[in-house]
Scaffold this motif. Structure first.
Motif, PDB file in Angstrom:
ATOM      1  N   TRP A  65       0.829  -1.204   0.000  1.00 57.37           N
ATOM      2  CA  TRP A  65       0.000   0.000   0.000  1.00 57.37           C
ATOM      3  C   TRP A  65       0.864   1.254   0.000  1.00 57.37           C
ATOM      4  O   TRP A  65       0.591   2.224  -0.708  1.00 57.37           O
ATOM      5  CB  TRP A  65      -0.941  -0.017   1.200  1.00 57.37           C
ATOM      6  CG  TRP A  65      -1.719   1.250   1.380  1.00 57.37           C
ATOM      7  CD1 TRP A  65      -1.706   2.084   2.453  1.00 57.37           C
ATOM      8  CD2 TRP A  65      -2.635   1.832   0.445  1.00 57.37           C
ATOM      9  NE1 TRP A  65      -2.544   3.142   2.253  1.00 57.37           N
ATOM     10  CE2 TRP A  65      -3.133   3.027   1.039  1.00 57.37           C
ATOM     11  CE3 TRP A  65      -3.079   1.465  -0.814  1.00 57.37           C
ATOM     12  CZ2 TRP A  65      -4.052   3.836   0.388  1.00 57.37           C
ATOM     13  CZ3 TRP A  65      -4.003   2.290  -1.464  1.00 57.37           C
ATOM     14  CH2 TRP A  65      -4.477   3.450  -0.859  1.00 57.37           C
ATOM     15  N   GLY A  99      -0.462   4.729  -0.068  1.00 56.82           N
ATOM     16  CA  GLY A  99      -1.233   5.173  -1.223  1.00 56.82           C
ATOM     17  C   GLY A  99      -0.401   5.836  -2.300  1.00 56.82           C
ATOM     18  O   GLY A  99      -0.942   6.535  -3.168  1.00 56.82           O
ATOM     19  N   ALA A 153      -3.513   6.241  -5.341  1.00 59.63           N
ATOM     20  CA  ALA A 153      -4.376   5.245  -4.703  1.00 59.63           C
ATOM     21  C   ALA A 153      -4.625   4.074  -5.644  1.00 59.63           C
ATOM     22  O   ALA A 153      -4.647   2.917  -5.220  1.00 59.63           O
ATOM     23  CB  ALA A 153      -5.695   5.886  -4.284  1.00 59.63           C
ATOM     24  N   ALA A 202      -6.950   0.455   1.927  1.00 59.37           N
ATOM     25  CA  ALA A 202      -6.636   0.720   0.517  1.00 59.37           C
ATOM     26  C   ALA A 202      -7.904   0.963  -0.279  1.00 59.37           C
ATOM     27  O   ALA A 202      -7.968   1.861  -1.135  1.00 59.37           O
ATOM     28  CB  ALA A 202      -5.857  -0.469  -0.056  1.00 59.37           C
ATOM     29  N   ALA A 252      -9.466   4.498   0.423  1.00 59.77           N
ATOM     30  CA  ALA A 252      -8.788   5.584  -0.286  1.00 59.77           C
ATOM     31  C   ALA A 252      -9.185   5.608  -1.756  1.00 59.77           C
ATOM     32  O   ALA A 252      -9.378   6.674  -2.348  1.00 59.77           O
ATOM     33  CB  ALA A 252      -7.274   5.417  -0.151  1.00 59.77           C
ATOM     34  N   LEU A 253      -9.342   4.431  -2.334  1.00 59.01           N
ATOM     35  CA  LEU A 253      -9.731   4.363  -3.738  1.00 59.01           C
ATOM     36  C   LEU A 253     -11.173   4.816  -3.939  1.00 59.01           C
ATOM     37  O   LEU A 253     -11.497   5.535  -4.890  1.00 59.01           O
ATOM     38  CB  LEU A 253      -9.553   2.932  -4.246  1.00 59.01           C
ATOM     39  CG  LEU A 253      -9.551   2.726  -5.755  1.00 59.01           C
ATOM     40  CD1 LEU A 253      -8.428   3.513  -6.410  1.00 59.01           C
ATOM     41  CD2 LEU A 253      -9.415   1.252  -6.079  1.00 59.01           C
TER      42      LEU A 253
END
Length: 202
Positions: free
Chosen positions: A77, A80, A84, A136, A139-140
């Protein structure tokens, strides 16, 4: 195997190493505690100083696996970076890399029937891995309009299931895949993310 681990006071870890090798060879339900003891160079009775039984030994293999797995996901990760989207793809690849490099741990974690809730220690490290995937994904998903944004836990579960499916069907030794496992996963995640509008159509 010699009794070197035992002589150095590390019988517990020697038994874990023996169990991991046996899991790779025979599967998580295909060996006995006596076999693990023999491979570690001790009597079966010695095992009970450290483990209540075979399932307890496998659970420790799983616990150690989740520790490694969580570290790999966190490293992939990378906060990020550089984006991302790129980091999310790296997390998917880390899943495959873990399954290839640590097959005994992987099988103990996901194919043994041992529940992550078997002990507080196992639950904690399993939750850390789940949290890495969800972090993860969160954030995406921030790049998806709120009205079109599916639940983060659902997306994380979809990607986890896709990764697991590629491992089970095509990343095992001897399993023939129509494409490289990493390419299958990458393209599958790509199709999924295009559906969410995160990747432009080809």
């Amino acid at each position: 195997m010699s009794k070197q681990g035992y002589h150095h006071g590390n019988l517990r870890q020697a038994l874990v190493a023996s169990a991991l090798a046996l899991i790779e060879e025979k599967g998580p339900t295909g060996f006995t505690l006596s076999e693990a003891a023999k491979r570690a160079g001790v009597t079966p009775a010695a095992v009970y100083r450290h483990f209540e039984g075979r399932e307890d030994l496998i659970a420790e293999c799983a616990r150690q696996g989740y520790l490694i797995f969580g570290d790999l996901l966190d490293h992939a990760w990378n906060g990020g970076k550089p984006s991302a989207l790129a980091a999310f793809s790296a997390v998917g690849r880390a899943y495959l890399a873990f399954a290839r490099k640590y097959p005994g741990h992987y099988m103990a974690m996901f194919e043994s029937g041992i529940s992550p809730n078997r002990s507080p220690e196992l639950a904690a490290v399993a939750a850390r891995s789940n949290a890495a995937m969800e972090r993860a994904t969160q954030a995406l998903m921030e790049h998806v309009p709120p009205e079109k944004r599916p639940p983060v836990a659902m997306v994380a579960a979809h990607v986890w299931a896709m990764s697991h499916g590629v491992v089970e069907l095509y990343a095992r030794e001897g399993n023939r895949a129509p494409f490289a496992p990493a390419d299958l996963l990458e393209s599958g995640i790509g199709v999924y993310l295009r559906g969410l509008g995160l990747i432009a159509p080809d």
